[in-house]
Design a protein around this motif. Structure first.
Motif, PDB file in Angstrom:
ATOM      1  N   ILE A  15      36.525  53.304  38.115  1.00  0.00           N
ATOM      2  CA  ILE A  15      35.601  52.289  37.626  1.00  0.00           C
ATOM      3  C   ILE A  15      34.336  52.345  38.475  1.00  0.00           C
ATOM      4  O   ILE A  15      34.402  52.542  39.697  1.00  0.00           O
ATOM      5  CB  ILE A  15      36.232  50.869  37.674  1.00  0.00           C
ATOM      6  N   ASP A  16      33.191  52.218  37.849  1.00  0.00           N
ATOM      7  CA  ASP A  16      31.934  52.218  38.586  1.00  0.00           C
ATOM      8  C   ASP A  16      31.890  51.017  39.532  1.00  0.00           C
ATOM      9  O   ASP A  16      32.372  49.929  39.202  1.00  0.00           O
ATOM     10  CB  ASP A  16      30.762  52.158  37.608  1.00  0.00           C
ATOM     11  N   ALA A  17      31.316  51.227  40.700  1.00  0.00           N
ATOM     12  CA  ALA A  17      31.259  50.161  41.709  1.00  0.00           C
ATOM     13  C   ALA A  17      30.600  48.892  41.177  1.00  0.00           C
ATOM     14  O   ALA A  17      30.955  47.779  41.578  1.00  0.00           O
ATOM     15  CB  ALA A  17      30.523  50.651  42.952  1.00  0.00           C
ATOM     16  N   ALA A  18      29.673  49.044  40.248  1.00  0.00           N
ATOM     17  CA  ALA A  18      28.971  47.881  39.708  1.00  0.00           C
ATOM     18  C   ALA A  18      29.886  46.972  38.899  1.00  0.00           C
ATOM     19  O   ALA A  18      29.602  45.780  38.725  1.00  0.00           O
ATOM     20  CB  ALA A  18      27.810  48.340  38.836  1.00  0.00           C
ATOM     21  N   HIS A  19      31.000  47.532  38.417  1.00  0.00           N
ATOM     22  CA  HIS A  19      31.921  46.761  37.579  1.00  0.00           C
ATOM     23  C   HIS A  19      33.270  46.518  38.257  1.00  0.00           C
ATOM     24  O   HIS A  19      34.160  45.927  37.644  1.00  0.00           O
ATOM     25  CB  HIS A  19      32.158  47.497  36.261  1.00  0.00           C
ATOM     26  N   GLU A  20      33.409  46.950  39.505  1.00  0.00           N
ATOM     27  CA  GLU A  20      34.728  46.958  40.140  1.00  0.00           C
ATOM     28  C   GLU A  20      35.295  45.557  40.350  1.00  0.00           C
ATOM     29  O   GLU A  20      36.495  45.323  40.149  1.00  0.00           O
ATOM     30  CB  GLU A  20      34.672  47.713  41.472  1.00  0.00           C
ATOM     31  N   ILE A  21      34.463  44.614  40.747  1.00  0.00           N
ATOM     32  CA  ILE A  21      34.959  43.253  40.985  1.00  0.00           C
ATOM     33  C   ILE A  21      35.492  42.646  39.689  1.00  0.00           C
ATOM     34  O   ILE A  21      36.599  42.092  39.656  1.00  0.00           O
ATOM     35  CB  ILE A  21      33.854  42.369  41.590  1.00  0.00           C
ATOM     36  N   GLU A  22      34.727  42.773  38.616  1.00  0.00           N
ATOM     37  CA  GLU A  22      35.184  42.200  37.346  1.00  0.00           C
ATOM     38  C   GLU A  22      36.400  42.956  36.809  1.00  0.00           C
ATOM     39  O   GLU A  22      37.310  42.347  36.233  1.00  0.00           O
ATOM     40  CB  GLU A  22      34.074  42.205  36.307  1.00  0.00           C
ATOM     41  N   PHE A  23      36.430  44.268  36.978  1.00  0.00           N
ATOM     42  CA  PHE A  23      37.573  45.083  36.582  1.00  0.00           C
ATOM     43  C   PHE A  23      38.854  44.570  37.235  1.00  0.00           C
ATOM     44  O   PHE A  23      39.885  44.385  36.569  1.00  0.00           O
ATOM     45  CB  PHE A  23      37.302  46.536  36.977  1.00  0.00           C
ATOM     46  N   ASN A  24      38.807  44.316  38.532  1.00  0.00           N
ATOM     47  CA  ASN A  24      39.986  43.824  39.238  1.00  0.00           C
ATOM     48  C   ASN A  24      40.357  42.406  38.806  1.00  0.00           C
ATOM     49  O   ASN A  24      41.548  42.078  38.683  1.00  0.00           O
ATOM     50  CB  ASN A  24      39.765  43.895  40.747  1.00  0.00           C
ATOM     51  N   ARG A  25      39.357  41.570  38.567  1.00  0.00           N
ATOM     52  CA  ARG A  25      39.638  40.217  38.071  1.00  0.00           C
ATOM     53  C   ARG A  25      40.328  40.265  36.713  1.00  0.00           C
ATOM     54  O   ARG A  25      41.297  39.558  36.449  1.00  0.00           O
ATOM     55  CB  ARG A  25      38.348  39.404  37.963  1.00  0.00           C
ATOM     56  N   TRP A  26      39.803  41.091  35.819  1.00  0.00           N
ATOM     57  CA  TRP A  26      40.384  41.244  34.478  1.00  0.00           C
ATOM     58  C   TRP A  26      41.836  41.692  34.554  1.00  0.00           C
ATOM     59  O   TRP A  26      42.707  41.120  33.895  1.00  0.00           O
ATOM     60  CB  TRP A  26      39.546  42.245  33.683  1.00  0.00           C
ATOM     61  N   TYR A  27      42.088  42.695  35.387  1.00  0.00           N
ATOM     62  CA  TYR A  27      43.453  43.208  35.519  1.00  0.00           C
ATOM     63  C   TYR A  27      44.387  42.125  36.074  1.00  0.00           C
ATOM     64  O   TYR A  27      45.472  41.880  35.533  1.00  0.00           O
ATOM     65  CB  TYR A  27      43.478  44.420  36.454  1.00  0.00           C
ATOM     66  N   ASP A  28      43.966  41.483  37.148  1.00  0.00           N
ATOM     67  CA  ASP A  28      44.852  40.543  37.844  1.00  0.00           C
ATOM     68  C   ASP A  28      45.010  39.217  37.113  1.00  0.00           C
ATOM     69  O   ASP A  28      46.089  38.619  37.137  1.00  0.00           O
ATOM     70  CB  ASP A  28      44.324  40.280  39.260  1.00  0.00           C
ATOM     71  N   GLU A  29      43.950  38.754  36.461  1.00  0.00           N
ATOM     72  CA  GLU A  29      43.989  37.437  35.846  1.00  0.00           C
ATOM     73  C   GLU A  29      44.433  37.445  34.390  1.00  0.00           C
ATOM     74  O   GLU A  29      44.995  36.465  33.908  1.00  0.00           O
ATOM     75  CB  GLU A  29      42.612  36.773  35.950  1.00  0.00           C
ATOM     76  N   GLU A  30      44.177  38.551  33.693  1.00  0.00           N
ATOM     77  CA  GLU A  30      44.508  38.579  32.265  1.00  0.00           C
ATOM     78  C   GLU A  30      45.427  39.728  31.874  1.00  0.00           C
ATOM     79  O   GLU A  30      46.531  39.505  31.357  1.00  0.00           O
ATOM     80  CB  GLU A  30      43.229  38.656  31.422  1.00  0.00           C
ATOM     81  N   HIS A  31      44.975  40.961  32.094  1.00  0.00           N
ATOM     82  CA  HIS A  31      45.637  42.098  31.451  1.00  0.00           C
ATOM     83  C   HIS A  31      47.047  42.359  31.987  1.00  0.00           C
ATOM     84  O   HIS A  31      47.994  42.489  31.192  1.00  0.00           O
ATOM     85  CB  HIS A  31      44.775  43.353  31.611  1.00  0.00           C
ATOM     86  N   LEU A  32      47.189  42.455  33.304  1.00  0.00           N
ATOM     87  CA  LEU A  32      48.518  42.740  33.859  1.00  0.00           C
ATOM     88  C   LEU A  32      49.518  41.630  33.518  1.00  0.00           C
ATOM     89  O   LEU A  32      50.616  41.934  33.029  1.00  0.00           O
ATOM     90  CB  LEU A  32      48.431  42.950  35.372  1.00  0.00           C
ATOM     91  N   PRO A  33      49.195  40.348  33.727  1.00  0.00           N
ATOM     92  CA  PRO A  33      50.159  39.296  33.359  1.00  0.00           C
ATOM     93  C   PRO A  33      50.505  39.300  31.873  1.00  0.00           C
ATOM     94  O   PRO A  33      51.660  39.072  31.497  1.00  0.00           O
ATOM     95  CB  PRO A  33      49.445  38.006  33.771  1.00  0.00           C
ATOM     96  N   ASP A  34      49.500  39.575  31.025  1.00  0.00           N
ATOM     97  CA  ASP A  34      49.749  39.576  29.586  1.00  0.00           C
ATOM     98  C   ASP A  34      50.718  40.681  29.199  1.00  0.00           C
ATOM     99  O   ASP A  34      51.701  40.445  28.479  1.00  0.00           O
ATOM    100  CB  ASP A  34      48.432  39.749  28.837  1.00  0.00           C
ATOM    101  N   ARG A  35      50.476  41.896  29.664  1.00  0.00           N
ATOM    102  CA  ARG A  35      51.356  43.014  29.312  1.00  0.00           C
ATOM    103  C   ARG A  35      52.727  42.869  29.969  1.00  0.00           C
ATOM    104  O   ARG A  35      53.760  43.213  29.377  1.00  0.00           O
ATOM    105  CB  ARG A  35      50.713  44.343  29.712  1.00  0.00           C
ATOM    106  N   ALA A  36      52.765  42.344  31.176  1.00  0.00           N
ATOM    107  CA  ALA A  36      54.034  42.192  31.881  1.00  0.00           C
ATOM    108  C   ALA A  36      54.936  41.158  31.224  1.00  0.00           C
ATOM    109  O   ALA A  36      56.158  41.201  31.386  1.00  0.00           O
ATOM    110  CB  ALA A  36      53.783  41.811  33.336  1.00  0.00           C
ATOM    111  N   SER A  37      54.357  40.222  30.481  1.00  0.00           N
ATOM    112  CA  SER A  37      55.144  39.155  29.861  1.00  0.00           C
ATOM    113  C   SER A  37      55.711  39.550  28.507  1.00  0.00           C
ATOM    114  O   SER A  37      56.430  38.774  27.882  1.00  0.00           O
ATOM    115  CB  SER A  37      54.282  37.898  29.702  1.00  0.00           C
TER     116      SER A  37
END
Length: 213
Positions: A15-37
């Motif tokens: 992921i480009d450094a300019a988007h890295e913070i939001e990328f990690n937020r998206w993964y941790d707050e939405e995508h990973l929990p959603d798929r894991a459930s």
């Protein structure tokens, strides 16, 4: 799952450094929990490499491949959230694979994983030959081969239209970075010629995966 096939979703990307913070937020707050459930998924963990590309890796373990081959999962993949539609096209150098994993997943998860892209001709039974060498590595936890299923391994946006190799993936869980790097070296010695180092990754879950079951 000791010795029994299980399902595994493997997603790696930069992921480009300019988007890295939001990328990690998206993964941790939405995508990973959603798929894991989702039904059948046992746990999910994100990893980050200190030096390899792709830099980020997410692994989702399931009771069987049916967890990723069902209407609920197909619906979730087809109809992404607004946030996902923003982030997914930003993922660079992506690799998304769904497959049946053969090996062991009966120990607490290792903090580090070594990933080797095995040669095309590699059979899952090769793990039986490799296993004695891996178990001699201090810090080795467990290992398994993932045989990708092309019909389920749909591409991420930046993969679409590009040739994609569906080589078997060897995943070796370890308790330390040094053990993971030794696992890569040992695997490349014992696996058929043409096998390649994919990456060494450290868990971002600080020792505890997103447990679902």
């Amino acid at each position: 799952m000791n010795g029994s096939p299980f399902g595994l979703l493997f997603v790696a990307s930069d992921i480009d450094a300019a988007h890295e913070i939001e990328f990690n937020r998206w993964y941790d707050e939405e995508h990973l929990p959603d798929r894991a459930s989702m039904p059948g998924v046992i746990k999910a963990t994100r990893f980050k490499s200190p030096s390899d590309s792709p830099k980020y890796l997410a692994l989702y373990w399931a009771e069987g491949i049916n967890a990723f081959d069902c209407p609920e999962y197909a619906q979730a993949f087809k109809y992404q959230s607004v946030w996902s539609k923003k982030i997914l096209p930003l993922m660079q150098n992506p690799t998304r694979r769904i497959g049946e994993a053969v090996g062991h997943m009966d120990q607490p998860e290792g903090e580090w994983v070594a990933v080797v892209a095995a040669a095309d001709a590699t059979e899952p039974d090769a793990l039986k030959t490799l296993q004695p060498a891996l178990t001699q590595i201090p810090g080795y936890v467990q290992s398994y081969f993932v045989s990708s299923i092309p019909s389920l391994s749909l591409p991420l946006p930046q993969e679409a239209g590009k040739p994609r190799q569906m080589n078997p993936l060897l995943i070796v869980e370890c308790s330390s970075e040094s053990a993971a790097r030794q696992a890569v070296k040992s695997s490349l010695v014992h696996l058929p010629a043409g096998s390649l180092h994919f990456g060494v990754y450290q868990s971002l879950n600080k020792g505890s995966a997103v447990e679902v079951r």
